[in-house]
Design an enzyme around this catalytic site. Structure first.
Site, PDB file in Angstrom:
ATOM      1  CE1 TYR A  74      37.086 -14.234 -29.716  1.00 21.56           C
ATOM      2  CE2 TYR A  74      38.335 -15.000 -31.698  1.00 21.56           C
ATOM      3  CZ  TYR A  74      37.230 -14.903 -30.859  1.00 21.56           C
ATOM      4  OH  TYR A  74      35.955 -15.478 -31.603  1.00 21.56           O
ATOM      5  CG  ASN A  82      36.349 -12.891 -41.296  1.00 19.88           C
ATOM      6  OD1 ASN A  82      37.227 -13.372 -41.163  1.00 19.88           O
ATOM      7  ND2 ASN A  82      36.336 -11.505 -40.849  1.00 19.88           N
ATOM      8  CB  VAL A 115      32.981  -6.413 -41.265  1.00 18.63           C
ATOM      9  CG1 VAL A 115      33.012  -7.443 -42.433  1.00 18.63           C
ATOM     10  CG2 VAL A 115      33.027  -4.927 -41.922  1.00 18.63           C
TER      11      VAL A 115
END
Lengths: 310, 310
Positions: free
Chosen positions: B143, B172, B186
């Site tokens: 990726y 993130n 997450v």
């Protein structure tokens, strides 16, 4: 590499660098297989098992790699200029096909892949000369991007699956068995023009500075990289010295004793102004050094051309 | 971007970040088109022209880009974990399709492409924390390699053809409209587990440190990047602060007033131990800064989840 088994395959073994590498391996008693689309010099590969095939044909590739612990990956299906005109196909034929090679190598438990990348192109227009392996990599050609991407996938396969690799970022190669054409191999093109009394087409003003390295020295580096146990993975392989095209032409003219006819054409967008490699890492870690002075390399290349009557 | 014309397209406009960006653009009066395989929240895009299509379908892509001066490229057809299992297809669906996007953009005279890359993945296991944009890029996931390769082709197209671009290497992301699943997001996964009384599966020991950034702050950066006139091209976008998973869980538990059920599973090979971005360049050049403290972002995300009953 032991001497009585086919433990070594040269992908792209029919091309300029491949023929030089195969000849060296065979003459050292290594049993070597050469794989490629075509063999430019079939009579010059005594003792080498020639296997015709396309790098994009995974079945042919797997069959060529079978039994080999060491894979020399010298294939690139486009030249720097043509890759820019076929970027997507360059990715398919080189990056995606190299991914298939990695998967095959993992399954066949290949121990080492030695990949020939481009020292002149992967860095792009860097400010630091000579350029070391830790410099930023911002290629201004599709050819450089696909070479760099393959380097990254090699790193990934070692990280994930333990397939070890070494990358040689090779400068401007020259020497016997290099044919002019396809927009590369300027020294071969110059010699060919001189011997055939043709005009040489020079892109731009001849000012771009390049690092020319004789093919025998690169073969030395390939063999050292195949056996290297160090923590390094990427090595610049060049002379460490820069020359512009006028200096190259002057050297060839000195050996031939005559003037070359040169015609200037438009410069190429993909040309960086200066490319000279720092080679300390290869010298210190691989114990390699370029042994052939430029003038000796040019002389030997001219002698090869004269012996062949190409 | 003027306000009464369709001058702006968001590729991947139906996904988490895309929906947030489209809503902001539309609510500022910008006429925006969203393009994607599917729209997760069709009722949440008032004032946005939705165009269904596949990023790999060049004709659909060209039609979606027509009339737009600005292209936000938010597409990636694989998640970090699944890309590793489909490397060649990841290259085809993302790198080769982005090359088609570049060619279309050149022909349609697009003025600016803003590409969302990955701040957590393109650098790989770097020694320097927080990591700046000049750090080496050695991703340990496919990726990351395909994101990086697309960055390189953007540079090439600006160099060759003048299609200007900006790359945001985003940390993130979290916030409203992020759905759990596909092995990422997450914070969404934790909140979803908590609200549905499910056990959360934690890869490894929860020690990897990540830089969490609230989606509204990333939308700010996308808009600034679209208008930026500086010489810089690549910007890290993160909070500049690192948190391990235990800290994240504690923050969510504090807002919910209850304990989460966590079960440990095997760690992933693609996880780097620490990833925190240096954001000085975006602050100094774009005039951007992350405005949402982590606890506020978590609170707003939980409120969004509660309002939706997903």
């Amino acid at each position: 590499m032991t001497k009585c088994e086919p433990t070594c395959v040269v992908l792209g073994g029919g091309g300029f660098l491949g023929v030089n590498l195969c000849r060296r391996l065979a003459s050292s008693g290594v049993r070597v297989r050469a794989f490629g689309r075509r063999c430019l010099f079939p009579r010059d590969l005594p003792g080498v098992e020639w296997r015709q095939g396309d790098f994009c044909d995974a079945a042919a590739l797997a069959s060529a790699i079978a039994s080999c612990e060491t894979v020399f990956h010298l294939v690139h299906s486009y030249m720097p200029q043509s890759a820019d005109l076929n970027m997507a196909d360059d990715v398919r034929q080189n990056v995606i096909a190299s991914l298939a090679l990695l998967e095959i190598s993992r399954k066949l438990k290949v121990k080492r892949i030695v990949f020939v990348s481009s020292g002149g192109i992967v860095y792009g227009p860097t400010l630091l000369m000579p350029t070391s392996e830790t410099a930023a990599t911002n290629p201004i050609s599709a050819y450089g991007i696909s070479k760099l991407t393959i380097e990254k996938y090699l790193q990934l396969y070692e990280h994930h699956y333990g397939v070890t690799f070494r990358v040689l970022r090779v400068a401007n190669l020259f020497g016997p068995f290099q044919l002019p054409g396809k927009n590369q191999g300027v020294i071969a093109a110059l010699i060919s023009c001189a011997l055939h009394n043709k005009e040489f087409e020079m892109w731009g003003d001849g000012s771009p500075i390049r690092d020319y390295i004789y093919v025998d020295d690169v073969v030395d580096a390939l063999l050292l990289a195949a056996a290297d146990k160090s923590e390094e993975r990427i090595f610049n392989i060049g002379s460490g010295q820069g020359r512009d095209l006028h200096q190259v032409i002057a050297e060839i003219e000195a050996h031939l004793g005559s003037k070359l006819a040169v015609r200037r054409t438009k410069e190429r967008l993909i040309d960086v102004p200066v490319s000279v490699l720092a080679i300390d890492r290869a010298c210190n870690i691989l114990g390699w050094k370029p042994l052939t002075p430029f003038n000796v390399g040019v002389k030997q290349t001219i002698e090869w051309w004269r012996s062949r009557e190409i």
